[in-house]
Write an enzyme that holds these catalytic residues in place. Structure first.
Site, mmCIF file in Angstrom:
data_model
loop_
_atom_site.group_PDB
_atom_site.id
_atom_site.type_symbol
_atom_site.label_atom_id
_atom_site.label_comp_id
_atom_site.label_asym_id
_atom_site.label_seq_id
_atom_site.Cartn_x
_atom_site.Cartn_y
_atom_site.Cartn_z
ATOM 1 N N GLY A 69 0.817 -1.207 0.000
ATOM 2 C CA GLY A 69 0.000 0.000 0.000
ATOM 3 C C GLY A 69 0.849 1.255 0.000
ATOM 4 O O GLY A 69 0.498 2.250 -0.637
ATOM 5 N N THR A 70 1.969 1.212 0.712
ATOM 6 C CA THR A 70 2.873 2.364 0.726
ATOM 7 C C THR A 70 3.422 2.638 -0.663
ATOM 8 O O THR A 70 3.481 3.798 -1.105
ATOM 9 C CB THR A 70 4.030 2.126 1.719
ATOM 10 O OG1 THR A 70 3.498 2.082 3.043
ATOM 11 C CG2 THR A 70 5.074 3.218 1.624
ATOM 12 N N GLN A 177 -7.655 1.529 5.165
ATOM 13 C CA GLN A 177 -8.390 1.088 6.346
ATOM 14 C C GLN A 177 -9.853 0.777 6.062
ATOM 15 O O GLN A 177 -10.492 0.043 6.819
ATOM 16 C CB GLN A 177 -8.305 2.154 7.450
ATOM 17 C CG GLN A 177 -6.983 2.225 8.152
ATOM 18 C CD GLN A 177 -6.652 0.969 8.944
ATOM 19 O OE1 GLN A 177 -7.509 0.153 9.248
ATOM 20 N NE2 GLN A 177 -5.383 0.807 9.262
ATOM 21 N N SER A 194 -4.196 -1.685 0.614
ATOM 22 C CA SER A 194 -3.155 -2.603 1.077
ATOM 23 C C SER A 194 -3.803 -3.892 1.539
ATOM 24 O O SER A 194 -4.632 -3.893 2.452
ATOM 25 C CB SER A 194 -2.361 -1.965 2.215
ATOM 26 O OG SER A 194 -1.285 -2.777 2.608
ATOM 27 N N CYS A 320 4.807 8.122 24.032
ATOM 28 C CA CYS A 320 5.681 7.481 25.013
ATOM 29 C C CYS A 320 6.038 6.058 24.648
ATOM 30 O O CYS A 320 6.343 5.264 25.522
ATOM 31 C CB CYS A 320 4.998 7.509 26.375
ATOM 32 S SG CYS A 320 4.537 9.151 26.900
#
Length: 462
Positions: A69-70, A177, A194, A320
């Protein structure tokens, strides 16, 4: 083990596994050859293309298969910008696009092009009117995802596509998505997907370029896949990708309703079970299987590890995590809390019992992480400047420590007094204002200070 990270990669669908195994025996030959084995491979490739095109809602000759997909995003953006370079070198993206789109935009900028980044509302969606205002006569391409990868918010693609059509600008939609759940509506010009996001094998993406879009393939010429995806086709992977897309679509209506009930249950119950939680993203216009929430005073990496020990695989856009010490660009653009971020994305077939167990485990897991962080080693220096002002020195401390220390001292100043939190952690720029909103305190702003930034908070509430 309960796998709750389908938004990263969905488990291989049984239909994909069957198609992959069968096509390994039948689809190994070169589909460009005219002998029997080549013709057989070509039939498999053509059938897969037709099935994928029907699912997407395009002509088969508009769709090519890529290696990811990228790669589809990079290829689609580069080819359209090159094909329309005489129009101009202006590119539009939303602030919450997938990193593949933003990386393409950065490359375009370094090559002398211009990029406009359209902001989003607190829900994560763009305003069609604001997006339309970014269009210029020299705009070569606009990009907008169909739904967000981190928070699941659906974008107003049809309205933005109409604005782009009126301006004569092609719209590229990253639909990775959402393709499992249905076609992308509206007059888009290019679309990417993707396979591993919908239960197909990794290493297969798709790129659709509508007829009439000026497009110039970049890189060395190759005759395969209309010159848009060079290299020998991965026919077994492509066949499995198309078969699984058709299979998940057949299940989409029933599973969408069932999984939405489960994610609605999580959205409603988490704030009741866990104090100081912000559920982010649009509560209605969202993907049925995905939700995200953020927990104050929680280290996202620690929380994910603890949930993993309890048998739950979830992901995080938190600032984080070990992979990044800067806030998620999506959460930052939305202006919501980033610390202690958890993304839950349910695969097809997730049993309700797994969700019930997650809701049972989560409160005590968050409480344990908070207890662990409640008394950090080396308390920050607090200097009283005046009767109504404090300075908290949190330089060198990572999230969520600066926010925890702010919470500890806010009641030490009178109502109307201020606390200045000194921090060199980029996450503080997002999390301190978010804490103020959740705690009904006034965020005054930030000031430069030696070694970092001073974030100024005025006490409003008791």
């Amino acid at each position: 083990m309960s796998y709750f990270d389908a938004a990263s990669s969905a488990p291989l669908h049984p239909v994909a596994r069957q198609a992959l195994q069968a096509s390994l025996d039948e689809g190994w030959a070169d589909p460009a050859r005219l002998y029997r084995e080549g013709r057989r491979a070509r039939l498999l490739l053509d059938a897969a293309r037709e099935a994928a095109a029907e699912a997407v809602g395009c002509r088969p000759d508009e769709l090519v298969f890529t290696t990811s997909g990228t790669r589809a995003v990079h290829t689609g953006i580069a080819g359209t910008l090159a094909g329309r370079h005489r129009v101009g070198r202006h590119l539009i993206v939303s602030a919450v696009e997938h990193s593949s789109v933003l990386h393409s935009a950065e490359t375009h900028r370094t090559q002398g092009g211009t990029v406009s980044e359209v902001p989003v509302l607190r829900t994560g969606a763009v305003s069609p009117d604001v997006y339309a205002e970014a269009l210029r006569p020299e705009t070569a391409l606009a990009c907008l995802q169909s739904a967000n990868h981190e928070v699941g918010t659906e974008q107003p693609v049809a309205a933005v596509a109409e604005a782009c059509r009126a301006a004569g600008v092609p719209l590229l939609v990253d639909a990775a998505q959402s393709l499992a759940w249905g076609r992308v509506e509206g007059g888009w010009s290019l679309l990417t997907g993707s396979a591993h996001k919908w239960g197909g094998p990794a290493g297969v993406g798709l790129l659709v370029v509508r007829k009439g879009v000026r497009y110039a393939p970049q890189g060395p010429a190759d005759e395969r896949e209309s010159g848009r995806a060079p290299g020998f086709e991965n026919i077994p992977g492509i066949v499995a990708a198309a078969a699984s897309l058709r299979a998940v679509r057949a299940e989409a209506a029933a599973e969408s309703a069932r999984l939405r009930e489960l994610t609605d249950r999580i959205r409603a119950r988490v704030p009741e079970l866990v104090p100081d939680v912000e559920v982010v993203g649009d509560p209605v216009r969202r993907l049925p299987h995905l939700l995200t929430f953020s927990c104050l005073y929680v280290d996202g990496e620690t929380l994910l590890h603890e949930l993993d020990r309890e048998g739950f695989s979830v992901s995080s856009g938190s600032s984080c995590t070990s992979s990044t010490l800067t806030p998620s660009h999506v959460l930052k653009a939305m202006g919501v809390l980033s610390e202690g971020n958890v993304r839950v994305s349910l695969p097809l077939g997730t049993p309700a019992e797994d969700v019930d167990r997650f809701l049972d485990v989560l409160p005590r897991t968050v409480a344990a992480v908070r207890e662990k962080l409640g008394a950090p080693a080396g308390a920050p220096a607090v200097t009283v400047l005046r009767d109504d002002s404090l300075v908290v020195d949190a330089l060198g401390k990572r999230c969520p420590i600066p926010v925890i220390e702010l919470a500890k001292v806010i009641t030490d100043v009178p109502i109307g007094g201020t606390v200045r939190v000194l921090s060199d952690d980029e996450a503080a720029r997002l999390d301190i204002p978010a804490w103020c909103e959740m705690r009904n305190q006034e965020y005054v702003g930030e000031e430069p200070t030696e070694g970092g930034t001073a974030y100024v908070v005025r006490r409003k509430a008791p």
